[in-house]
Enzyme design. Structure first.
Site, short mmCIF file in Angstrom:
data_model
loop_
_atom_site.label_atom_id
_atom_site.label_comp_id
_atom_site.label_asym_id
_atom_site.label_seq_id
_atom_site.Cartn_x
_atom_site.Cartn_y
_atom_site.Cartn_z
N HIS A 270 -64.49 39.86 22.61
CA HIS A 270 -63.11 39.38 22.73
C HIS A 270 -63.14 37.86 22.68
CE1 HIS A 270 -58.86 39.36 23.88
NE2 HIS A 270 -59.17 38.27 24.54
N CYS A 271 -62.30 37.29 21.82
CA CYS A 271 -62.28 35.84 21.65
C CYS A 271 -60.96 35.26 22.14
CB CYS A 271 -62.49 35.49 20.17
SG CYS A 271 -62.48 33.72 19.84
N PRO A 272 -60.97 34.50 23.24
CA PRO A 272 -59.72 33.91 23.74
C PRO A 272 -59.13 32.88 22.79
CG PRO A 272 -61.61 33.02 24.93
CD PRO A 272 -62.13 34.15 24.08
#
Length: 303
Positions: free
Chosen positions: A152-154
């Protein structure tokens, strides 16, 4: 069903917390900032100088081409859903019934699956109430199971998975190229900016742009090299971390299809489209076992 017709969650379900767009806004601000610095303090003055106008127009063409690809890939990373488990209407076999509990893997599914529980039962998600395909993981931020989840990439407020991994990979590539191009092509302007006659703000913005582009370029390039390694090894970031914790071999992946096959699994089958944000890898993202993989070869050999 075509790869672009896969059911995906709606806008409110995908982006329930507007505050999490702040990292995206930060990235957009950096892109706009570096673009403005490069155009205002490097390209424009050199275009106005007859002695450097030729090279300046060349710089402008390359810079805008690479920047366009960078921005386009970034937009796709943010808005293209990475893919999730088929819903009941598409394929009811992925539905998990809590009352029945986990079921053993059927013989026809066993040949197309690698990951299962130690008990031999099919993996399932207790939040989504669905059976998990290979390489699928539940993201607690996105609150949904992601196919071939990488991480997951913020910075994109999205997961990187089966349907958008190519866009993420190309984003790293074009960001590395763009930052390197800014750093090296701006060197003459930075040198001129150190002269005593240069206005302070011009010198400041030139030095700031050069430093920021260099810093970001190094970070992104190292991250890009890591993802090249993962692609060559047919691994995701999650699988790499799992091997790190289990002290497993990094040279063996059950999804390995050879160098060319591994590249195709990320960038698509058509080599002439590998560097363009189109022609994603084929398939639904629920099965990764094929005749090219080591697992299939082992099965055929009776190992």
């Amino acid at each position: 069903m075509s790869s672009d017709d896969f059911p995906t969650p709606g806008w409110e379900e995908r982006f329930p917390e507007p505050l999490k767009f702040l990292p995206v806004a930060f990235i957009v601000a950096m892109i706009v900032g570096l673009y403005s610095i490069y155009v205002t303090f490097h390209l424009k003055p050199r275009m106005e100088d007859p002695g450097t106008s030729g090279s300046a127009y060349f710089d402008a063409f390359i810079f805008h081409l690479v920047t366009f690809m960078l921005v386009f890939c970034y937009v796709l990373c943010v808005f293209v859903h990475p893919g999730t488990i088929p819903d009941k209407e598409e394929d009811p076999s992925w539905e998990y019934d809590e009352a029945e509990g986990p079921q053993p893997i059927a013989a026809d599914l066993l040949l197309n699956m690698q990951e299962m529980k130690r008990s031999g039962d099919r993996r399932h998600c207790k939040w989504c109430l669905k059976y998990k395909p290979d390489r699928c993981h539940h993201c607690r931020v996105c609150r949904i199971c992601i196919l071939k989840m990488d991480h997951h990439c913020p910075w994109i407020y999205n997961c990187v998975g089966f349907r958008n991994y190519k866009y993420f990979f190309l984003l790293l590539l074009y960001t590395s190229i763009d930052c390197a191009f800014i750093v090296f092509s701006m060197i003459p302007s930075v040198r001129a900016g150190t002269q005593p006659t240069t206005p302070f703000m011009t010198m400041f913005w030139l030095m700031f742009g050069e430093t920021l582009a260099g810093f970001l370029g190094v970070l992104v390039f190292l991250f890009f090299c890591f993802h090249i390694y993962l692609m060559m090894k047919a691994m995701t970031t999650i699988e790499f971390c799992e091997k790190s914790h289990s002290k497993g071999s990094f040279n063996a992946s059950t999804y390995d299809r050879g160098v060319v096959g591994n590249v195709k699994a990320v960038l698509g089958d058509d080599w002439w489209l590998w560097l363009l944000p189109t022609s994603r890898p084929p398939g639904r993202g629920v099965s990764f076992i094929s005749e090219e993989t080591r697992l299939s070869k082992d099965m055929e050999a009776g190992r």
